[in-house]
Motif scaffolding. Structure first.
Motif, PDB file in Angstrom:
ATOM      1  N   UNK A 153      47.487  -1.864  50.072  1.00 48.41           N
ATOM      2  CA  UNK A 153      48.762  -1.479  49.446  1.00 48.41           C
ATOM      3  C   UNK A 153      48.659  -1.544  47.922  1.00 48.41           C
ATOM      4  N   UNK A 154      48.058  -2.603  47.399  1.00 50.45           N
ATOM      5  CA  UNK A 154      47.922  -2.740  45.947  1.00 50.45           C
ATOM      6  C   UNK A 154      46.994  -1.663  45.380  1.00 50.45           C
ATOM      7  N   UNK A 155      45.901  -1.400  46.069  1.00 49.68           N
ATOM      8  CA  UNK A 155      44.952  -0.380  45.624  1.00 49.68           C
ATOM      9  C   UNK A 155      45.604   0.998  45.576  1.00 49.68           C
ATOM     10  N   UNK A 156      46.331   1.340  46.633  1.00 44.88           N
ATOM     11  CA  UNK A 156      47.001   2.646  46.679  1.00 44.88           C
ATOM     12  C   UNK A 156      48.061   2.749  45.587  1.00 44.88           C
ATOM     13  N   UNK A 157      48.839   1.714  45.424  1.00 47.40           N
ATOM     14  CA  UNK A 157      49.916   1.726  44.435  1.00 47.40           C
ATOM     15  C   UNK A 157      49.364   1.888  43.017  1.00 47.40           C
ATOM     16  N   UNK A 158      48.313   1.139  42.708  1.00 50.72           N
ATOM     17  CA  UNK A 158      47.730   1.213  41.372  1.00 50.72           C
ATOM     18  C   UNK A 158      47.025   2.548  41.123  1.00 50.72           C
ATOM     19  N   UNK A 162      50.941   7.195  47.433  1.00 58.13           N
ATOM     20  CA  UNK A 162      51.936   6.567  48.305  1.00 58.13           C
ATOM     21  C   UNK A 162      51.247   5.531  49.187  1.00 58.13           C
ATOM     22  N   UNK A 163      51.970   4.488  49.524  1.00 55.86           N
ATOM     23  CA  UNK A 163      51.394   3.450  50.381  1.00 55.86           C
ATOM     24  C   UNK A 163      51.350   3.972  51.810  1.00 55.86           C
ATOM     25  N   UNK A 164      50.154   4.019  52.364  1.00 59.79           N
ATOM     26  CA  UNK A 164      49.950   4.637  53.681  1.00 59.79           C
ATOM     27  C   UNK A 164      50.586   3.841  54.810  1.00 59.79           C
ATOM     28  N   UNK A 165      50.604   2.517  54.685  1.00 60.95           N
ATOM     29  CA  UNK A 165      51.225   1.660  55.702  1.00 60.95           C
ATOM     30  C   UNK A 165      52.138   0.681  54.960  1.00 60.95           C
ATOM     31  N   UNK A 166      53.403   1.058  54.744  1.00 62.46           N
ATOM     32  CA  UNK A 166      54.285   0.216  53.937  1.00 62.46           C
ATOM     33  C   UNK A 166      54.855  -1.011  54.661  1.00 62.46           C
ATOM     34  N   UNK A 167      54.760  -1.029  55.996  1.00 61.47           N
ATOM     35  CA  UNK A 167      55.303  -2.159  56.763  1.00 61.47           C
ATOM     36  C   UNK A 167      54.326  -2.570  57.840  1.00 61.47           C
ATOM     37  N   UNK A 168      54.073  -3.869  57.914  1.00 61.89           N
ATOM     38  CA  UNK A 168      53.330  -4.451  59.025  1.00 61.89           C
ATOM     39  C   UNK A 168      54.083  -5.702  59.447  1.00 61.89           C
ATOM     40  N   UNK A 169      53.800  -6.199  60.615  1.00 59.13           N
ATOM     41  CA  UNK A 169      54.416  -7.457  61.032  1.00 59.13           C
ATOM     42  C   UNK A 169      53.637  -8.620  60.438  1.00 59.13           C
ATOM     43  N   UNK A 170      54.331  -9.542  59.750  1.00 65.42           N
ATOM     44  CA  UNK A 170      53.617 -10.714  59.250  1.00 65.42           C
ATOM     45  C   UNK A 170      53.102 -11.541  60.428  1.00 65.42           C
TER      46      UNK A 170
END
Length: 193
Positions: A153-158, A162-170
């Motif tokens: 997520x950080x790599x894509x954002x920087x 767009x973030x490819x997977x914006x939600x996962x279950x913690x």
């Protein structure tokens, strides 16, 4: 309204004491390009099992303006080792590259909708939520991990993508809520995906 912050929502403000002797609010991070807020604690095996991966991710992106703040909201009545003194000792021993703050009232955990330890929230420069969920897919034993969702997520954002997977279950232990059984979750709390 969902229990956990939804993608696109703004980061709720907070005012929390940290192990470095300072008190932090959201405004203290105005100079950071991205902000990672994560709910953590002192004892959870999913936290301690993935600490070094979290450290590596924080160090990898620090020079690119990404700041991490870990927040411990766990009830010390449920887990006495989650008290502030143990937080200070944990940071003294481990020297993690993040701010470690105490949310004793649990107001911040409720405002963010923290489900587990660890639970990560990534906010863009406008402090809108762009990623929420797990750090890695096997936090208790990172030798079995196949994906680092937080790093991706950080790599894509920087990279301006767009973030490819914006939600996962913690994945981890549930937050230890004051006055509740150790495994209690608020009734409105549910999986993110």
């Amino acid at each position: 309204m969902a229990f956990t912050l939804e993608i696109g929502e703004r980061a709720p403000d907070f005012s929390l004491p940290a192990t470095d002797g300072r008190r932090y609010t959201l405004a203290d991070f105005d100079g950071s390009a991205l902000l990672v807020v994560f709910f953590t604690c002192n004892h959870c095996p999913y936290v301690t099992g993935s600490d070094e991966v979290t450290r590596a991710t924080a160090e990898k992106y620090r020079e690119r303006g990404v700041t991490f703040i870990g927040i411990n909201s766990n009830s010390e009545q449920t887990h006495p080792t989650d008290d502030f003194d143990h937080m200070v000792e944990r940071m003294r021993v481990n020297r993690f590259p993040w701010i470690y703050a105490r949310d004793r009232s649990q107001e911040t955990a409720r405002a963010y909708g923290a489900l587990r330890t660890p639970h990560f929230y990534v906010f863009d420069r406008e402090r809108r939520l762009v990623y929420t969920g797990r750090g890695v897919d096997s936090p208790r034993d990172t030798s079995k991990s196949t994906v680092n969702d937080l790093d991706r997520a950080l790599s894509e954002l920087l990279a301006g993508k767009p973030i490819s997977v914006p939600k996962t279950n913690p994945i981890g232990c549930n937050v230890k809520w004051e006055g509740r059984d150790a495994h209690w979750m608020p009734p409105e709390a549910c999986d993110l995906v």
